[in-house]
Design an enzyme around this catalytic site. Structure first.
Site, mmCIF file in Angstrom:
data_model
loop_
_atom_site.group_PDB
_atom_site.id
_atom_site.type_symbol
_atom_site.label_atom_id
_atom_site.label_comp_id
_atom_site.label_asym_id
_atom_site.label_seq_id
_atom_site.Cartn_x
_atom_site.Cartn_y
_atom_site.Cartn_z
ATOM 1 N N PHE B 254 0.865 -1.194 0.000
ATOM 2 C CA PHE B 254 0.000 0.000 0.000
ATOM 3 C C PHE B 254 0.894 1.234 0.000
ATOM 4 O O PHE B 254 1.717 1.403 0.898
ATOM 5 C CB PHE B 254 -0.920 0.028 1.221
ATOM 6 C CG PHE B 254 -1.828 1.230 1.217
ATOM 7 C CD1 PHE B 254 -3.120 1.151 0.704
ATOM 8 C CD2 PHE B 254 -1.386 2.468 1.692
ATOM 9 C CE1 PHE B 254 -3.949 2.264 0.667
ATOM 10 C CE2 PHE B 254 -2.205 3.590 1.652
ATOM 11 C CZ PHE B 254 -3.485 3.484 1.149
ATOM 12 N N ASP B 363 9.223 2.939 1.530
ATOM 13 C CA ASP B 363 8.046 3.677 1.987
ATOM 14 C C ASP B 363 7.884 3.441 3.484
ATOM 15 O O ASP B 363 7.441 2.374 3.919
ATOM 16 C CB ASP B 363 6.824 3.181 1.206
ATOM 17 C CG ASP B 363 5.526 3.852 1.658
ATOM 18 O OD1 ASP B 363 5.507 4.435 2.762
ATOM 19 O OD2 ASP B 363 4.535 3.777 0.909
ATOM 20 N N LYS B 394 2.283 10.439 8.410
ATOM 21 C CA LYS B 394 1.629 9.925 9.624
ATOM 22 C C LYS B 394 2.293 10.436 10.914
ATOM 23 O O LYS B 394 2.171 11.618 11.221
ATOM 24 C CB LYS B 394 1.628 8.387 9.590
ATOM 25 C CG LYS B 394 0.658 7.834 8.517
ATOM 26 C CD LYS B 394 0.432 6.352 8.725
ATOM 27 C CE LYS B 394 -0.485 5.751 7.701
ATOM 28 N NZ LYS B 394 -1.828 5.534 8.202
ATOM 29 N N THR B 418 2.083 24.391 -4.091
ATOM 30 C CA THR B 418 1.854 25.647 -3.367
ATOM 31 C C THR B 418 2.404 25.593 -1.947
ATOM 32 O O THR B 418 3.172 26.451 -1.537
ATOM 33 C CB THR B 418 0.346 25.981 -3.296
ATOM 34 O OG1 THR B 418 -0.146 26.117 -4.620
ATOM 35 C CG2 THR B 418 0.099 27.276 -2.535
#
Lengths: 537, 537
Positions: B254, B363, B394, B418
């Site tokens: 994931f 990851d 997280k 941004t």
């Protein structure tokens, strides 16, 4: 106090003392009392600079005159720019070098002192104070250090919202729906009463695409359940689980930089170079000729040509099995050069989406939040049938999207991620919307925008070799310069004169002030810029 | 005070009075004084419930005994769960209905009172207080309402950071580099001294992919400049401007839900169904047999099979012109079911990436931040050559990625958006890292994790028909249940007994407590869960 008015140390101290909620001012005052001699000396030097700056601005002959301030005023705002060094100054340059050791810092303009920044004025680390007409790429809604937001942070009952960030999709705080109603839903575009929050503009568009793909697939499926084959193939990125749908976008559009959004972004090569993409259709966006009243027929033809191309692409991509599930468009193409189209163009585009069964997604990430004089720029169009999905971020403080009921995911966890936005941003947005309503800031944007646009048209008449295609809606104004070298030079000069401007497209300058930008700020800018143009070589 | 100890109203009041920085407690105390009779009556009822709860926990025979608390303790934590209604309770159900009018709220577990939540305990809107072993999908680093973070918010000089959110890539605050050094760079994986911040996990992986694609293309280009053809074709999503590169991922992985990440996510169909994707290679992830010591040879063979498949896919995709520019992997596949592989497997995978010239992207969005006992889970592997890119979010409060110098974009605005994260999150992260260091929370995770794992192994021995494949590193533990119905039932029962657990994969329960989860919390949970298993039908 208005620029050009006479003022002294006592006024300044009074101004500092009465600024509500600004701790830094109070600290500064204490400092003044403690170290009065040194401080007053420094202060007096600042005042002299400022007066010199202001007197120079109001000295020469042919120029726009600063008007009386409106009743509703920005009492925490500064009085005008105050420049001490060139920008970037020595401290900024030192910090750039430091940051460049950690990451590519070549895009940094200068470093800021946000504690000292207030209202329409951005203060840098070298003590320069600039009128900010770019407002962090159009993302500051009601100015820097707004007293209402400062107060919000100081209320003990709000601390928890900033410290305990929840996974909103599974464990929302008690006031989640209430805050959404107070904030986003209180300004929802007509007909769109469903809303999801996200962390940024890219995530908003990505998730809007996903909602559109799911909606389209459900339509295709009819009442049939999802097949075992779909469930299995989607796990390995293959058809039919992952259908070959597409989103039609427009050349010159900008919709974000993650890979889904990026496939619909076509404003600058630097955004897209080297990144794999999807074969999705790209239509031309009208290139209008200015002044509009002189080119009515040509512009109508131009818009008709683009709309025809949209329909051709829908048909062509359906034939090659890359069905157009939705069309994404900005009400004003912003990064791509502030490209406008007529309200009629958008109404006709809406008709085309309905005719071909594609979703109509309006990207209001940059245009939304009130700067065009309506809360959403697409509200100017007078659509009979609302847009299907409207995305937002930037001045809304949280990302997200509104959508019609039929675009609601048909199960949990389909539109989902860990944070789904941030309740602390919803809290601040609710207060921002209070301020917008209380201070009638949409009408202010219309009014101040008129002053700005009129002044730009005047400058265009006087300096046609430097300024062309003046255009705008509310304060969302822009003009073209002859080329990018001239454009970048004008921006650099303006900055050193105390005005922060932003570029867009290949030769445009765009105005993206906050919603508390008033007529007198427009005049202040126009006076400074008029001098710059007069001296420009 | 530990669970099971005797305590009275005076103790509780003292506890409330001495909780540092928790305003809600003080308000509660004022309320007690004002409305003493009613309040004491309510309080006494709560205490009775709590005592009943606790005494029941410690009443039966064969069970794990709660140990003495460690010296370093969590003084703002509650003493144990306190249940008043079933969960979701009536108020939660009412709010769910309300929220469901605005958006699909089917994933909501219950609504929370974050002001009352502290330490390891999540309080819901019906006044239930639960030991939280899921911590907002693993995203609360040092517990709810940590006094250090509450204080940070109360310091006037920090207000501006929360109110004035800058466009970090162009106008960073003065302390930007300093805060990055204090926070992220102070815990950077060895060899990775460059860092970019992002708003969430998906954006982190998306931008890491982009950095990898740019790096790969630059390698291919050699010293040649970008061609006109590349600049033109990238604008319309075509080769060579948009090369057909791919990222190799693993089945069960994931990596997020935006369209680039989603092409590498393969944990559940619901994440992917109906969304167009890329034809990118997907390798099998080892399916280890437990207990590991009994299946050494089988597991080695399984890992070898997967690594072989990785190499085959790299070759196969190169042949079909979808060059693998990078490989993405989680140190422990989390959403996919807490799937582990050996350290050796990862070292060999690193070798394969080097051999084939692909980037190695780890990851650490869910595994990072200390819960495995090291700050980054991949630090357990003992790599000779560091990973190329490491993504996080997280518990790090901000998203982003570390990378080697050679992955630095070769120009401004290439990795850009941004906001590029949020300095208010960097500020909080710096404080979180202070707390982690000061309170030695990595060692705590190792220690508390051992207690938890030992207890789970004991429960597995006693209830092998309910619990299998117990596994974990630090507090990042999990086990399998026979099927998803049993799993979901166990989670629901545990919640009503005052423990929040999370599921993952198709039948696993995962532990994702905060870093201030201590041995005694492990024992508290084990006692409760032991009873649940004993009663389970």
């Amino acid at each position: 106090m208005r620029p050009g008015a006479s003022f002294g140390t006592a006024d300044l101290l009074h101004g500092l003392r009465t600024s509500p909620g600004i701790r830094c001012s109070l600290q500064f005052e204490v400092f003044l009392v403690k170290e009065s001699k040194m401080a007053l000396m420094l202060l007096s030097r600042q005042l002299t600079c400022s007066l010199q700056q202001n007197s120079r601005l109001f000295a020469c002959g042919h120029r726009l005159i600063s008007q009386t301030a409106a009743k509703i005023d920005v009492d925490f705002d500064y009085d005008g720019p105050l420049m001490k060094t060139e920008v970037p100054g020595p401290r900024s340059r030192e910090l750039m070098k430091q940051l460049n050791g950690i990451q590519n810092a070549e895009a940094v303009h200068f470093f800021c002192n946000y504690q000292e920044s207030r209202g329409n004025y951005l203060v840098d680390v070298d003590g320069n104070r600039m009128l900010d007409l770019y407002s962090q790429i159009s993302s500051i809604p009601i100015g820097y250090s707004h007293p209402s937001l400062m107060k919000l942070l100081q209320q003990p009952q709000n601390l928890s919202t900033f410290v305990n960030r929840p996974a909103l999709g599974i464990l929302p705080p008690e006031n989640f729906a209430e805050k959404l109603k107070e904030s986003l839903l209180s300004v929802a575009p007509k007909g769109l009463q469903q809303v999801m929050t996200m962390s940024c503009g890219s995530c908003s568009n990505e998730n809007a695409f996903k909602a559109i793909f799911m909606w389209y697939r459900n339509k295709e499926r009819g009442n049939n359940n999802v097949t075992k084959e779909e469930l299995e193939t989607c796990m390995i990125n293959q058809y039919p689980g992952c259908p070959d749908y597409s989103i039609l976008s427009f050349m010159g559009g900008f919709h974000g930089r993650t890979m889904g959004c990026l496939a619909t972004t076509h404003s600058k090569a630097i955004h897209k170079l080297d990144i794999p993409s999807f074969d999705w259709p790209i239509a031309p966006f009208p290139r209008l000729k200015y002044p509009l009243e002189e080119f009515v027929k040509e512009n109508q033809q131009e818009e008709a040509r683009c709309l025809e191309e949209v329909e051709d692409l829908i048909v062509k991509y359906r034939k090659k099995k890359r069905i157009v599930a939705g069309i994404i468009i900005e009400p004003i193409q912003s990064e791509g050069g502030d490209n406008h189209a007529s309200d009629k163009f958008f109404r006709k585009l809406r008709d085309i989406t309905r005719k071909h069964g594609c979703a109509f997604l309006v990207d209001e990430v940059q245009t939304g939040g009130g700067c065009t004089g309506k809360f959403w720029a697409h509200e100017h169009w007078g659509l009979d049938d609302p847009a299907d999905v409207v995305t937002f971020s930037k001045k809304m403080m949280t990302g997200g999207f509104f959508h019609k009921e039929e675009f609601r995911p048909n199960g949990p966890y389909r539109i989902f991620n860990t944070w789904l936005g941030d309740p602390s941003k919803n809290l601040m947005l609710a207060e921002v919307i209070n301020v917008i309503k209380r201070e009638d800031l949409l009408n202010n944007a219309t009014h101040a925008g008129k002053a700005l646009l009129a002044g730009l048209l005047d400058l265009q008449a006087r300096y046609p070799h430097l300024i062309s295609r003046v255009r705008g809606r509310g304060t969302f104004c822009s003009f073209d310069t002859p080329d990018d070298t001239t454009r970048n030079k004008l921006i650099a000069i303006a900055r050193n004169k105390g005005v922060v401007l932003g570029g867009c497209g290949d030769r445009s300058i765009r105005f993206r002030p906050t919603l508390i930008f008033k007529d007198h700020h427009a005049h202040l800018f126009l006076n400074i810029f008029s001098d710059i143009l007069a001296d420009f070589k």
